[in-house]
Design a protein around this motif. Structure first.
Motif, PDB file in Angstrom:
ATOM      1  N   GLN A  72      11.989  38.718  79.276  1.00  0.00           N
ATOM      2  CA  GLN A  72      11.780  38.024  78.011  1.00  0.00           C
ATOM      3  C   GLN A  72      10.772  36.887  78.110  1.00  0.00           C
ATOM      4  N   GLU A  73      10.787  36.156  79.213  1.00  0.00           N
ATOM      5  CA  GLU A  73       9.800  35.090  79.378  1.00  0.00           C
ATOM      6  C   GLU A  73       9.767  34.653  80.839  1.00  0.00           C
ATOM      7  N   LEU A  74       8.566  34.414  81.344  1.00  0.00           N
ATOM      8  CA  LEU A  74       8.350  33.862  82.674  1.00  0.00           C
ATOM      9  C   LEU A  74       7.576  32.563  82.513  1.00  0.00           C
ATOM     10  N   ARG A  75       8.083  31.466  83.089  1.00  0.00           N
ATOM     11  CA  ARG A  75       7.448  30.154  82.964  1.00  0.00           C
ATOM     12  C   ARG A  75       7.161  29.572  84.347  1.00  0.00           C
ATOM     13  N   VAL A  76       6.009  28.919  84.461  1.00  0.00           N
ATOM     14  CA  VAL A  76       5.606  28.270  85.700  1.00  0.00           C
ATOM     15  C   VAL A  76       5.293  26.812  85.398  1.00  0.00           C
ATOM     16  N   TYR A  77       5.874  25.895  86.157  1.00  0.00           N
ATOM     17  CA  TYR A  77       5.633  24.459  86.037  1.00  0.00           C
ATOM     18  C   TYR A  77       4.963  23.956  87.310  1.00  0.00           C
ATOM     19  N   ASP A  78       4.127  22.941  87.169  1.00  0.00           N
ATOM     20  CA  ASP A  78       3.480  22.364  88.344  1.00  0.00           C
ATOM     21  C   ASP A  78       4.282  21.188  88.894  1.00  0.00           C
ATOM     22  N   GLY A  79       5.579  21.236  88.762  1.00  0.00           N
ATOM     23  CA  GLY A  79       6.480  20.202  89.270  1.00  0.00           C
ATOM     24  C   GLY A  79       7.911  20.650  89.077  1.00  0.00           C
ATOM     25  N   ILE A  80       8.846  19.782  89.408  1.00  0.00           N
ATOM     26  CA  ILE A  80      10.272  20.102  89.330  1.00  0.00           C
ATOM     27  C   ILE A  80      10.805  19.692  87.964  1.00  0.00           C
ATOM     28  N   VAL A  81      11.392  20.624  87.258  1.00  0.00           N
ATOM     29  CA  VAL A  81      12.049  20.352  85.984  1.00  0.00           C
ATOM     30  C   VAL A  81      13.562  20.306  86.168  1.00  0.00           C
ATOM     31  N   THR A  82      14.087  21.264  86.892  1.00  0.00           N
ATOM     32  CA  THR A  82      15.531  21.362  87.125  1.00  0.00           C
ATOM     33  C   THR A  82      15.833  20.849  88.522  1.00  0.00           C
ATOM     34  N   THR A  83      16.554  19.739  88.614  1.00  0.00           N
ATOM     35  CA  THR A  83      16.793  19.121  89.919  1.00  0.00           C
ATOM     36  C   THR A  83      18.197  19.365  90.455  1.00  0.00           C
ATOM     37  N   GLN A  84      19.164  19.620  89.566  1.00  0.00           N
ATOM     38  CA  GLN A  84      20.533  19.863  90.004  1.00  0.00           C
ATOM     39  C   GLN A  84      21.213  20.813  89.034  1.00  0.00           C
ATOM     40  N   GLY A  85      22.323  21.387  89.481  1.00  0.00           N
ATOM     41  CA  GLY A  85      23.100  22.258  88.620  1.00  0.00           C
ATOM     42  C   GLY A  85      24.077  21.477  87.769  1.00  0.00           C
ATOM     43  N   ASP A  86      24.653  22.165  86.782  1.00  0.00           N
ATOM     44  CA  ASP A  86      25.698  21.586  85.951  1.00  0.00           C
ATOM     45  C   ASP A  86      27.014  21.511  86.736  1.00  0.00           C
ATOM     46  N   PRO A  87      27.971  20.732  86.234  1.00  0.00           N
ATOM     47  CA  PRO A  87      29.302  20.746  86.858  1.00  0.00           C
ATOM     48  C   PRO A  87      29.889  22.157  86.813  1.00  0.00           C
ATOM     49  N   ILE A  88      30.437  22.589  87.916  1.00  0.00           N
ATOM     50  CA  ILE A  88      31.064  23.910  87.976  1.00  0.00           C
ATOM     51  C   ILE A  88      32.532  23.747  87.605  1.00  0.00           C
ATOM     52  N   PRO A  89      33.026  24.466  86.618  1.00  0.00           N
ATOM     53  CA  PRO A  89      34.419  24.310  86.204  1.00  0.00           C
ATOM     54  C   PRO A  89      35.389  24.547  87.359  1.00  0.00           C
ATOM     55  N   VAL A  90      36.449  23.761  87.382  1.00  0.00           N
ATOM     56  CA  VAL A  90      37.475  23.924  88.402  1.00  0.00           C
ATOM     57  C   VAL A  90      38.026  25.349  88.343  1.00  0.00           C
ATOM     58  N   GLY A  91      38.183  25.961  89.493  1.00  0.00           N
ATOM     59  CA  GLY A  91      38.722  27.314  89.561  1.00  0.00           C
ATOM     60  C   GLY A  91      37.677  28.402  89.485  1.00  0.00           C
ATOM     61  N   THR A  92      36.396  28.041  89.486  1.00  0.00           N
ATOM     62  CA  THR A  92      35.344  29.053  89.439  1.00  0.00           C
ATOM     63  C   THR A  92      35.294  29.820  90.757  1.00  0.00           C
ATOM     64  N   LEU A  93      35.290  31.116  90.665  1.00  0.00           N
ATOM     65  CA  LEU A  93      35.186  31.964  91.842  1.00  0.00           C
ATOM     66  C   LEU A  93      33.758  31.929  92.367  1.00  0.00           C
ATOM     67  N   LEU A  94      33.566  31.486  93.605  1.00  0.00           N
ATOM     68  CA  LEU A  94      32.240  31.351  94.179  1.00  0.00           C
ATOM     69  C   LEU A  94      31.891  32.471  95.156  1.00  0.00           C
ATOM     70  N   ARG A  95      32.873  33.040  95.804  1.00  0.00           N
ATOM     71  CA  ARG A  95      32.615  34.174  96.681  1.00  0.00           C
ATOM     72  C   ARG A  95      33.882  34.992  96.806  1.00  0.00           C
ATOM     73  N   GLU A  96      33.739  36.304  96.795  1.00  0.00           N
ATOM     74  CA  GLU A  96      34.894  37.188  96.953  1.00  0.00           C
ATOM     75  C   GLU A  96      34.535  38.320  97.903  1.00  0.00           C
ATOM     76  N   ALA A  97      35.372  38.502  98.903  1.00  0.00           N
ATOM     77  CA  ALA A  97      35.297  39.663  99.774  1.00  0.00           C
ATOM     78  C   ALA A  97      36.453  40.569  99.387  1.00  0.00           C
ATOM     79  N   SER A  98      36.168  41.677  98.722  1.00  0.00           N
ATOM     80  CA  SER A  98      37.221  42.513  98.153  1.00  0.00           C
ATOM     81  C   SER A  98      37.616  43.676  99.048  1.00  0.00           C
ATOM     82  N   TYR A  99      36.801  44.006 100.042  1.00  0.00           N
ATOM     83  CA  TYR A  99      37.126  45.056 101.021  1.00  0.00           C
ATOM     84  C   TYR A  99      37.498  46.372 100.338  1.00  0.00           C
ATOM     85  N   ASN A 100      36.736  46.716  99.317  1.00  0.00           N
ATOM     86  CA  ASN A 100      37.046  47.920  98.540  1.00  0.00           C
ATOM     87  C   ASN A 100      36.035  49.028  98.758  1.00  0.00           C
TER      88      ASN A 100
END
Length: 364
Positions: A237-265
């Motif tokens: 839909q769109e590709l943007r290029v900046y000549d500097g940093i716009v996004t420096t950090q992520g948003d707060p991650i809600p408590v209980g967010t699954l960050l990694r799962e090894a399901s062995y399936n």
């Protein structure tokens, strides 16, 4: 037996937006001709698919689709990976700070295996050998494994632990992929935003001097069982290029967010390194030990009577060292009633949890 690993981060940092950075290029993918040339339209410096713009072909193709989208179709062949590039060199100083953002609408399939969308900072692809992946300094990957969405970030060969995204791959309606490079700290970072959710940093920053200039999109599937994966679409839909940093950090991650799962399936296939390939483990040591997938969501390890052989598996964390997190591991021991000294342990840093069968009476 190893069953499942879940990591949940309990806090994160607030987003910070840097002011004064310049948007130096936008690819809007809004050509009127579905068979239009993205290079001529100013949307790419290079683009490739095996069938080009031949819609309905049996191998990969691209075409402008609907208003403001460029559709890429990937065939069932695991080697047939279409791609698009924009070279930032004319607009961003060599080795200078950089941010690339890609907005896309993925169309993963429910039975997809190893369907991938990748954003790279790399050298230019070789049109004489277009199926080869260019030398990448940083790669952000969003992946569909059995309709489970996960992502990982690698830079200069560092990183890559998968982050479970807590959503079915088919439920991703839109996504924004970010790669940043900060000249002051010589560090790459990767971020991801799904649907209307928060901006999540994927993995950790990687320190390495930037020597490549190309923003490279690749639609990818890798060899997996079955050998011929499902075809799938991605709509850029769109590709943007900046000549500097716009996004420096992520948003707060809600408590209980699954960050990694090894399901062995996974289905068993006899490959010693299969759990690493499935991203269920990052290291294995199984000396002369019977082990493998059951095909029923379990990875089993059978320990023999030797007291000097210690099979083990390591799984990398995906949080910083000072961030609160929770690990949940489901284990089915199957110790014997007459066992003496049977035990296993789970270790995180210097902390250990042991479970042992010491009494030999079925009640120890």
């Amino acid at each position: 037996m190893f069953k499942r690993l879940i990591l949940m981060i309990l806090c994160a940092t607030l987003p910070v937006m840097a002011a004064g950075q310049t948007l130096v290029h936008t690819s809007e993918f809004n050509a009127n001709d579905i068979y239009g040339d993205p290079v001529a339209a100013g949307d790419a410096t290079q683009v490739w698919a095996r069938n080009g713009t031949f819609q309905g072909g049996s191998e990969s193709w691209y075409a402008y689709n609907n208003p403001d989208e460029l559709q890429f179709w990937h065939s069932k062949n695991h080697w047939d990976d279409p791609w698009l590039e924009w070279d930032t060199a004319p607009d961003v100083a060599a080795g200078g700070s950089l941010e690339v953002q890609l907005d896309a609408r993925p169309a993963f399939t429910a039975t997809g295996r190893r369907q991938r969308i990748q954003l790279l900072i790399s050298t230019a692809a070789d049109l004489a050998a277009p199926t080869g992946v260019p030398a990448a300094q940083a790669t952000l990957t969003v992946e569909n494994v059995d309709n489970v969405a996960q992502a990982y970030f690698q830079a200069s060969g560092v990183g890559g632990a998968p982050v479970a995204l807590g959503i079915a791959a088919t439920d991703i309606i839109s996504m924004r992929m970010f790669i940043t490079y900060d000249q002051a700290t010589t560090s790459f970072k990767g971020y991801l935003k799904l649907n209307d959710g928060f901006i999540r940093q994927i993995g950790q920053p990687v320190v390495a001097a930037r020597t490549t200039t190309v923003a490279h999109f690749r639609q990818n599937v890798t060899f997996a069982d079955p050998a011929n994966p499902d075809p799938f679409d991605v709509f850029l839909q769109e590709l943007r290029v900046y000549d500097g940093i716009v996004t420096t950090q992520g948003d707060p991650i809600p408590v209980g967010t699954l960050l990694r799962e090894a399901s062995y399936n996974a289905e068993p296939n006899g490959d010693f390194f299969q759990p690493i390939g499935e991203k269920d483990a990052d290291q294995l040591y199984m000396p002369d030990t019977e082990h493998g997938y059951t095909g029923e969501g379990t990875f089993f390890v059978t320990k023999g009577p030797e007291n000097n052989v210690y099979p083990n598996m390591s799984i990398n964390t995906v949080t910083g060292v000072n961030e609160p997190a929770e690990w949940v591991i489901d284990v089915e021991p199957r110790m014997t009633a007459d066992g003496i000294g049977q035990h296993f342990n789970v270790k995180l840093g210097d902390g250990n949890v042991y479970m042992g069968n010491e009494e030999g009476r079925g009640e120890g």
